[in-house]
Each structure stands twice: as structure tokens, then as C-alpha cells.
Design a protein around this motif. Structure first.
Motif: not given
Length: 678
Positions: A409-426
Motif C-alpha cells: 500500500a506504499t505507492p512507489i514512484p515509477r522511477t524507483l519501481a523500475i530500479s528497485a523492482f526491475g526483476d518483477m512485473d508491476i
């Protein structure tokens, strides 16, 4: 260029090599990539264009006799009036008393220092008699320590480029460089170390940032592809008819965003590859119903589902919600926490192993060794950042490579999502259900606290409840901020006719659960707490969130706290108490009162606090880039991600000569050997 020892550079012996090694410089390549962290600008400036407190370099003529004043034997201040163009300014030079004899009226001097616009004064850090005669007007400044000086690094850099620049390999194919008009690697590195002007520096940085982000994304995308191909999962046959029937019989309509993410997740579940997906959605966006639809679909296909949540009270809450949604469709939901003991627990485990339980909800109790599923197909981890890597991995091993969905429920900014969770689909739920009342948010100073408490009391008299959040547990000598223990004592006195509870991080998990359960059941009307209430618990009767010293929290955290109220039918309020002194604090308070969108707030937070602070530096999962900044370079990050994804999926990338250096980089990174991606 690979592994040429630093001692091959003329002028670097074994002792200097050891000093450079302390800076992480072992090879010539390391030296080339040891980039300046800032640049000194010695270009002559026109005083009319200079801002207050800016560092400047000017040429001028001495207008008056210098005046010298001593503060002690070693400390002195020399002031001299200088004509710079048509302006008469005062130059202040500290601890160089000998200049008094050297400076004569009419002498031309060059000064570098900070410009005080109000006093027309330059505090000169550098001084030279005569005109500006530097070979380079933009000088790099390197991070150094120990015996190594910036001057030495500059000198070694000149020699290294003379000896070895012809050996620098450019990993980017020419076609890619032409597409984005990028300079070649040698030119880019040269410009970063010896810039002639700021435009050249800008182009060099752009080129190297793209390269850095492309290499990072190549690792991510290749890792994702390898993992996908090597982690085959059972393709669960999803019945669209069943799903449609379930959705039609929900007590409310789905939003478009909920429909979209549900389809994304179901497509993964029905594929033969193991799902590794992050579902993020703002507070109240309806992640639980999306989880319910997918758990229902899996159960209807003859598989089991599991959901792991961080606390017992959250587990009970989810079990209750899912039971309500799934039980009418003959789906058996059970709850397993540390409170389920003895015969009851054994009975539950027997039924689970026999396949009589479709969905198991629980805390980390669900990953204990004796918890055996008959046919686990889907694992959901709620607030996944609250669990360790090992806990998440253990749950995955409970079945034959089950599909995994992480929820936050913590909205993660798109840029950080691409960086920190790049090995996941979002998947992102970026829309709130219709009819939800927005929470009215106010920012007040401490001197208005009594008015705020009177308002809280008015709500309590209507039968409502309130959260009161403090940044600390107890008094701190270092920080002048409110603490929970003192506030609890004060409010017990203030709200004499109501019960006031206290919760903080030093309590045991059981104590926290008991207090939270007491608040949920309205045994406490006011709950004074630190941020331990930040995630998850649903108390529809709570309509007020009062936050002391709100300037101590980031926007994302304030938004999470605000999301604890507004869960019932009544109008809810969030009151931020903050004597915000800095501009950043004031901006944060203003944004909170104007914005209810968690994703917008997370982007603001990222800009104001930086990526490390957003996640907490230690567990941020963010790579340590030399040049790239995921906040400001987000467009390049987006492009690099798309390019890397297209490359690893194309046959040309794995065969053509143009990509051989990029393939070599992947081979050396260990990704192709299925090594862990750090």
C-alpha cells in the motif's frame, strides 16, 4: 580494456598505487571511471548576472590601500576595495597577511570566492595577481582521502589518457549512438575529466548516464528472462466464466484499474511461467478484492492459495474480509497464526495437507516446517517489505514453484519501481473506488493545539475515535519533538471522560496486537502511538488522525498514516501539527493539504528526500550509480529499460557482432549463469 594495473601509468609507484586502492582505483579503467563529483567554474562573470551567495571568479583593479586586522597570531583578515568593471566591491581575504605588502593601487588581480550581493563583498578563497591565465576554466573536483590530493588525480588522469585512451572500448553499438546522438565513450570520458565548456559536459554526462542505466537494465531484463525461462510453473487453467460470475456477484462494481490488474495477474497465473509480480495501490484502492478474485480463480481450478501478512490483527482482518467474499462460493478460508495452538492447529494442518482448505491466511506461522499444502498454486505476500528475503523464499518453496504476488500500500514512484523492482512485473491500481469521501487535511502550528484537541473531543462525543501520532517513544535530549509517553499522559488528563491507549515499537507483538484489538473494539477512544500503526489495520469508526511534529515524517509516511482514517461512512480529518521552519518542511505540509493521490505524493517525496531516504538507505535495493540519478534522469531510465527489454528478446542481440561488448558485460556480471542479482 581489461585489468591494466594502475602502476602501468607513468608516475604511479607501489606506494601511490596503495593510496589509490583505498579510493577503489586498482586499474586504469577504474581511474577513467573515477568521476568528479563537482566542477569549479573559473569563467569570468558579470556581477549583474550573479546571484547572492554564488561562487564567482572576477578580474579587477585595486582601488585602495589594503587594510589588515589580526584576531590572533595565526588568524587575520585583509580587506581591499577593488574595481570590477564599473562596480566597486570589497574583497575579504583571510589568513594571508603578506598580501598587504604585495598589493598596490592599480594592480590587476583575479579573485575567486563567494559573492555577498547585499554587502557588495567577495569572500575570496583563491587569489592571484594579474589576469586570468588558466588553461582550463572548468576544473574537476574529485572525492579524495588519505594522502591522495585532487591535484594528483588530475595529473594521473592526464597521463592515463595520453597512454591508454586508444584502448577504451565503447560497448554501445554505433546504430544506438546515432539514434540518440550520443558521443562516443572516449570523447565522453575526456569531456567529463577535461571539459572545455558546460555544453560539452552536458552531452558527455547524457551519454554516460544512458550507458550506466542501459547496462543496469540489461542485467535486470536478462535476469528476468532467465528466471522466467528457468522457473517453469504449472499453468493453472483459469475459467473466465467462473471469474465473471464471481465479479458479477460482488457487492460493489470494480474500478477500471482493478479490472486491468486482475487481468494482468490472471494472465500470469494461467501461463506456464512462474509469476513474480508486485501489486501496488494506494490506501483504500481495493487490493484485497483483487487478491480475492485471484484466490477464487485458483481455488476453482483445484489449487490452494496462501496469503502471508506481517501481524496477527492484519491476518484476522484479511481472513474476515476474504471469508465474507469467498464463503458464499463454497471456498474454504482458514486462519493460521501463533494463537492457533494444540489440537486446533493439528486439525487445521491435517485438513490443509488433505486439500480440504482452499485458502490459508496467516502470519509467518504459515511458513513453519509442519505446514504442508496439498497443491499450492498462488502465494500472496501483503506489505512484502515487512518480511525478510528468507521468509518470502520459504513460502515459495511450499509448493511446486507457485505463482507469487507481492502487495504493497506504499505507492512507489515509477522511477524507483523500475530500479528497485526491475526483476518483477508491476501492476498498479491508480484509481480509488467511487463514492469514497476524501480526508480533509489541515496544517496547524503548535500554538493552535488546544483548538485541535477541542475539535477531537467534539468528534469523540459523537462516538468516533482518534489516532494521535508522535515521532518518538520517550523524551530525547537531542530532539525537541513530542514523544508518545508524555503525550499519552497529557491526553489522559485532557480527555477525562474517554479511555486513551498507548502503543509503540518497544511493546511485544502480542501487546501491540492486544492494544490494536482494543482500539478496534472501541475499548480505547484515543490511541496515542508512534508510526507502528502505519500499515494495514482497519478501524472504520476512527475519523481523526492527529500528527504531532509532522515535519519529521516524509510525505509517503504521512499519507500512510492519514490512510488509517476515512475507512467508514463518516467524514474523516487529518490534522498535521508542525512548526515547519525550513522551506522543504513547509512545502511538504502544503503538498499534504492539497494532494490526496499517494502516487503524486510519492513522486514529490522522491524529489524532496531522494531515493535513499524514500526506502531507507540500508534496505533500499537501489544500485549505487556513479552518474545517473533515478529521479532526475527518469526519462533516460525509461528509454534504457525499453531498449534493454527489446535487446534481450531479440535474436540479433545474442548473435550480431555489434552487441558483443554488451553480451560480454552480461557474461561477466554473472546473470547468464543464474547468479544472484545484487
Amino acid at each position: 580494456m581489461t585489468g591494466i594495473n594502475i602502476t602501468e601509468i607513468k608516475g604511479i609507484g607501489p606506494e601511490t598505487a596503495r593510496d589509490l586502492e583505498a579510493l577503489g582505483i586498482k586499474t586504469v579503467e577504474d581511474l577513467f571511471e573515477y568521476l568528479p563529483y563537482r566542477y569549479e567554474n573559473y569563467e569570468l562573470r558579470d556581477l549583474e548576472t550573479v546571484k547572492h551567495d554564488e561562487k564567482i571568479t572576477v578580474e579587477g583593479k585595486v582601488h585602495s590601500e589594503p587594510s589588515l586586522r589580526y584576531f590572533s597570531k595565526k588568524k587575520s583578515r585583509l580587506t581591499v576595495r577593488v574595481f570590477v568593471d564599473r562596480f566597486l566591491v570589497t574583497a575579504v581575504i583571510f589568513n594571508r597577511p603578506y598580501l598587504k605588502k604585495q598589493l598596490k593601487i592599480g594592480d590587476v588581480i583575479t579573485l575567486t570566492g563567494k559573492w555577498d550581493q547585499h554587502r557588495a563583498t567577495i569572500a575570496a578563497t583563491e587569489f592571484k595577481k594579474g589576469r586570468q591565465q588558466r588553461s582550463s576554466l572548468i576544473e574537476p573536483v574529485y572525492p579524495v582521502k588519505g594522502k591522495v590530493t585532487v591535484k594528483q588525480v588530475r595529473k594521473f588522469m592526464v597521463t592515463a589518457f595520453q597512454q591508454f585512451s586508444s584502448l577504451i572500448i565503447d560497448p554501445l553499438p554505433q546504430a544506438l549512438r546515432e539514434r540518440y546522438r550520443l558521443v562516443d565513450r572516449v570523447s565522453a570520458l575526456k569531456a567529463l575529466h577535461f571539459p572545455l565548456n558546460y555544453n560539452q559536459l552536458k552531452q558527455a554526462r547524457r551519454r554516460m548516464v544512458y550507458e550506466e542505466l542501459l547496462l543496469f537494465q540489461l542485467r535486470m531484463q536478462a535476469f528476468k528472462m532467465m528466471k522466467r525461462e528457468n522457473e517453469k510453473s504449472t499453468a493453472i487453467p483459469i475459467s473466465q466464466e467462473d471469474v465473471d460470475y464471481f465479479v458479477e456477484h460482488l457487492p460493489f462494481p470494480l474500478t477500471q484499474a482493478q479490472k486491468r490488474v486482475t487481468n494482468e495477474i490472471l494472465a500470469d497465473i494461467s501461463s506456464p511461467f512462474r509469476m513474480n509480480r508486485l501489486l501496488q495501490g494506494d490506501v483504500g484502492s481495493g487490493k484485497t478484492v483483487v487478491a480475492a478474485i485471484n484466490l477464487y480463480a485458483v481455488a476453482r481450478a483445484g489449487f490452494q492459495g496462501a496469503m502471508m501478512v506481517p501481524t496477527e490483527i492484519l491476518a484476522e482482518q484479511h481472513a474476515e474480509s476474504l471469508q465474507e467474499l469467498l464463503a458464499p462460493h463454497d471456498i474454504v478460508v482458514s486462519l493460521l497464526t501463533s494463537s492457533v495452538k494444540g489440537k486446533r492447529r493439528q486439525e487445521l494442518l491435517t485438513r490443509l495437507e488433505a486439500g480440504e482448505i482452499d485458502i490459508l491466511i496467516g502470519t509467518h506461522a504459515v511458513i513453519q516446517e509442519d505446514v504442508i499444502f496439498k497443491r499450492l498454486g498462488l502465494v500472496i505476500t501483503d506489505e512484502q517489505h515487512r518480511f525478510g528475503v528468507e521468509q518470502r523464499r520459504t513460502l515459495r518453496t511450499k509448493g511446486d514453484n507457485p505463482d507469487v504476488l507481492y502487495m504493497t500500500a506504499t505507492p512507489i514512484p515509477r522511477t524507483l519501481a523500475i530500479s528497485a523492482f526491475g526483476d518483477m512485473d508491476i501492476s498498479t491500481i491508480d484509481e480509488l473506488p467511487k463514492g469514497r469521501k476524501s480526508i480533509e487535511t489541515y496544517w496547524i502550528k503548535h500554538d493552535m493545539l488546544n483548538r485541535a484537541l477541542a475539535f477531537v473531543e467534539k468528534e469523540l462525543k459523537k462516538g468516533r475515535q482518534a489516532y494521535v501520532i508522535c515521532p518518538l517513544i520517550e523524551e530525547s535530549e537531542q530532539l525537541d519533538v513530542q514523544n508518545a509517553i508524555d503525550v499519552h499522559a497529557q491526553l489522559q488528563h485532557y480527555f477525562k471522560n474517554f479511555r486513551v491507549g498507548l502503543m509503540h515499537g518497544r511493546l511485544s507483538a502480542q501487546e501491540k496486537d492486544d492494544i490494536m484489538a482494543g482500539f478496534k473494539e472501541n475499548r480505547f477512544q484515543v490511541l496515542v502511538s508512534t508510526t507502528v500503526v502505519e500499515v494495514g489495520v482497519n478501524v472504520p469508526n476512527a475519523t481523526i488522525m492527529l500528527i504531532y511534529d509532522a515535519q519529521r515524517f516524509g510525505l509517503a509516511q504521512l499519507h500512510q498514516l492519514r490512510g488509517r482514517v476515512g475507512r467508514g461512512d463518516e467524514q474523516s480529518y487529518c490534522i498535521l501539527i508542525a512548526d515547519a521552519k525550513s522551506e522543504v518542511s513547509q512545502e511538504r505540509m502544503r503538498i499534504m493539504t492539497e494532494t490526496a493521490d499517494g502516487f503524486k505524493l510519492s513522486e514529490y517525496d522522491l524529489e524532496l528526500r531522494g531515493p535513499g531516504d524514500f526506502f531507507g538507505q540500508k534496505q533500499s535495493g537501489l544500485p549505487d550509480f556513479k552518474l545517473a540519478d533515478v529521479v532526475h534522469d527518469y526519462r533516460i531510465l525509461d528509454t534504457a529499460r525499453d531498449d534493454a527489454s527489446a535487446m534481450v528478446r531479440s535474436k540479433a542481440f545474442w548473435k550480431d557482432d555489434a552487441y558483443k561488448h554488451l553480451r560480454q558485460f552480461l557474461a561477466e556480471s554473472g546473470v547468464l549463469n543464474k547468479e544472484r542479482l545484487d
